[in-house]
Write a protein that holds these residues in place. Structure first.
Motif, PDB file in Angstrom:
ATOM      1  N   MET A 327       5.865   9.484  -0.172  1.00 41.81           N
ATOM      2  CA  MET A 327       5.022   9.014  -1.275  1.00 41.81           C
ATOM      3  C   MET A 327       3.911   8.103  -0.771  1.00 41.81           C
ATOM      4  SD  MET A 327       7.548   8.416  -4.570  1.00 41.81           S
ATOM      5  CE  MET A 327       8.699   7.339  -3.735  1.00 41.81           C
ATOM      6  N   GLY A 328       4.230   7.265   0.205  1.00 40.06           N
ATOM      7  CA  GLY A 328       3.205   6.388   0.771  1.00 40.06           C
ATOM      8  C   GLY A 328       2.105   7.183   1.454  1.00 40.06           C
ATOM      9  N   GLU A 331      -0.050   8.905  -1.267  1.00 42.33           N
ATOM     10  CA  GLU A 331      -0.942   7.989  -1.978  1.00 42.33           C
ATOM     11  C   GLU A 331      -2.125   7.560  -1.102  1.00 42.33           C
ATOM     12  OE1 GLU A 331       1.871   5.058  -3.246  1.00 42.33           O
ATOM     13  OE2 GLU A 331       2.336   6.127  -5.117  1.00 42.33           O
ATOM     14  N   GLU A 332      -1.878   7.467   0.190  1.00 42.75           N
ATOM     15  CA  GLU A 332      -2.957   7.031   1.086  1.00 42.75           C
ATOM     16  C   GLU A 332      -3.889   8.174   1.493  1.00 42.75           C
ATOM     17  OE1 GLU A 332      -2.962   4.886   5.385  1.00 42.75           O
ATOM     18  OE2 GLU A 332      -2.153   3.802   3.666  1.00 42.75           O
ATOM     19  N   GLN A 335      -5.571  10.714  -1.998  1.00 40.85           N
ATOM     20  CA  GLN A 335      -6.089  10.062  -3.210  1.00 40.85           C
ATOM     21  C   GLN A 335      -7.373  10.697  -3.749  1.00 40.85           C
ATOM     22  OE1 GLN A 335      -7.481   5.985  -2.328  1.00 40.85           O
ATOM     23  NE2 GLN A 335      -7.110   6.446  -0.167  1.00 40.85           N
ATOM     24  N   ILE A 341       2.057  12.208  -8.698  1.00 39.91           N
ATOM     25  CA  ILE A 341       3.460  12.205  -8.269  1.00 39.91           C
ATOM     26  C   ILE A 341       4.314  12.209  -9.526  1.00 39.91           C
ATOM     27  CG2 ILE A 341       5.273  10.884  -7.095  1.00 39.91           C
ATOM     28  CD1 ILE A 341       3.181   9.903  -5.112  1.00 39.91           C
ATOM     29  N   LYS A 345       9.398   6.897  -8.975  1.00 37.54           N
ATOM     30  CA  LYS A 345       9.057   6.251  -7.711  1.00 37.54           C
ATOM     31  C   LYS A 345      10.103   5.227  -7.279  1.00 37.54           C
ATOM     32  CE  LYS A 345       4.106   7.069  -8.200  1.00 37.54           C
ATOM     33  NZ  LYS A 345       2.747   6.485  -8.232  1.00 37.54           N
TER      34      LYS A 345
END
Length: 423
Positions: A327-328, A331-332, A335, A341, A345
């Motif tokens: 997930m990290g 998101e990075e 984007q 998602i 979370k």
């Protein structure tokens, strides 16, 4: 150190105490496999026990039922004992038998006894279609209308369910409750303890579909007071395509007559008496119907060894770390490409990530073409399952990089935005 780099992924892999188990599996050549929530990979141990059982047929013939390293006559019970810790059941409360849907039919016809006001089955609108088909057919078998008698608790976001809303629906009209432990699309883990307690207080039998939870998260079905559960073994348990399923029945129901009786539900010491009056097994074995599927159960003998060695708690811990890292990275790195998602979370997520995008079907095809194997779920879902036993943190990082490249180069536009026959 930046937390979403290749170097950091490699660092996490170096610290991973389960990393050696990756060598146990046959990983597809030149591919990153992220579809273990649909079909787990073959392990060398599963292959070995399959070949052992095949050899027992070759060398022993019919004597394989009672002789050899794994006598066939007792395999269902022995595998049930070994799966019991994964569902939090007693050793006699679990049996390896049937398939997900045949086991649901057996349990529903046993526990769904509509009478008086209590005629309805409580389910949810996000459940896997097969469960809904089965429950509707059980209602029709009682001469009732399957649309009006099946209650499906609604979802506000089309992804997750609210436990309080489910409990509110446990009215005096409900005769049976069947819910997923982990939702197949979003990966939400339902609070089974809360739901079972509420159902027990209202006197309604409750059962759970563990297809997406067994081998992925811990359970305590007995202590929670769940009446029954059922599952497949080809996802996180890596039992192979069509591997034998499993079911759990709480010991308080031992002696309850199975709705569908069959010879292999007999007390094993009486089975070959050939009496037309059945003496049922005194435990979960009573809910078997047909002859055990020996060659479809054989891989589990080897596969379950790894779960016993590691323990489900450690598997769950790594799974949460893998999905958190994924997930990290998403998101990075993604984007700029309109991804959402869809899974929870927090720790109420199961073993897979749900990425949402309106071009999901063609993105999945592009991912496969680029060597990452995902899973498409209509209408807009890309499921990615980094599995603790054989996926690495580097696998996760590489998968997100492939996704980023597909989106930046728009290579997904080479494919039609429609699913394949098998998605």
């Amino acid at each position: 150190m930046h937390s979403h780099t290749l170097m950091y992924a490699k660092t996490l892999d170096e610290k991973d105490r389960l990393s050696s188990y990756r060598e146990e599996f046959y990983l597809p050549a030149d591919k990153i496999y992220m579809d273990g929530n649909s079909l787990g990979l073959l392990s060398k141990r599963a292959e070995k026990t399959l070949m052992q059982l095949l050899d027992s047929w070759r060398t022993l013939g019919i004597d394989g039922w009672t002789e050899g390293a794994h006598p066939w006559f007792y395999m269902a019970e022995q595998l049930g004992e070994r799966m019991a810790s994964l569902v939090g059941g007693g050793k006699t409360e679990v049996i390896a038998t049937g398939s997900t849907t045949s086991n649901l039919h057996q349990l529903a016809v046993t526990f769904y006894r509509p009478s008086g006001k209590r005629t309805k089955i409580l389910a949810d609108e996000l459940n896997f279609p097969s469960d809904i088909y089965a429950l509707k057919s059980q209602i029709r078998l009682h001469g009732l209308d399957s649309e009006s008698e099946l209650i499906r608790v609604t979802s506000d976001d089309g992804l997750t369910l609210c436990e309080e809303r489910i409990i509110e629906a446990m009215t005096e009209e409900v005769a049976l409750i069947v819910l997923p432990a982990v939702l197949y699309r979003s990966g939400q883990v339902l609070d089974m303890e809360m739901l079972a307690k509420a159902a027990n207080e209202k006197g309604i039998p409750i059962g759970f579909d563990l297809c997406h939870s067994i081998g992925s998260i811990p359970h305590e079905l007995h202590d929670w007071g769940a009446d029954f559960a059922f599952w497949c073994t080809y996802k996180h348990l890596n039992g192979g395509p069509g591997s034998v399923g499993g079911l759990y029945v709480h010991e308080q129901h031992f002696g309850k007559e199975a709705g569908l009786a069959g010879w292999f539900g007999s007390d094993k010491s009486k089975q070959f008496d050939m009496d037309h009056t059945m003496t049922a097994a005194a435990d979960a074995g009573a809910y078997q119907i047909g002859t055990p599927h020996i060659l479809s159960a054989a891989p589990l003998i080897g596969s379950l060894e790894m779960f016993e060695e590691i323990g489900i708690e450690k598997i769950r811990l790594k799974s949460l770390e893998l999905t958190k890292f994924m997930m990290g990275c998403i998101e990075e790195e993604l984007q700029d490409f309109s991804f959402g998602i869809g899974n929870p979370k927090d720790a109420s997520r199961g073993g897979h990530i749900l990425l949402q995008h309106e071009e999901a079907a063609r993105i999945c095809q592009a991912l496969k073409a680029e060597g990452a194997v995902p899973d498409f779920r209509a209408p807009d879902g890309i499921r990615l399952a980094p599995v603790a036993l054989y996926n690495s943190f580097e696998d996760v990082w590489q998968t997100v990089q492939i996704l980023k490249r597909i989106m930046a180069d728009e290579t997904y536009k080479q494919f039609k935005n429609e699913r394949g026959v098998v998605a």
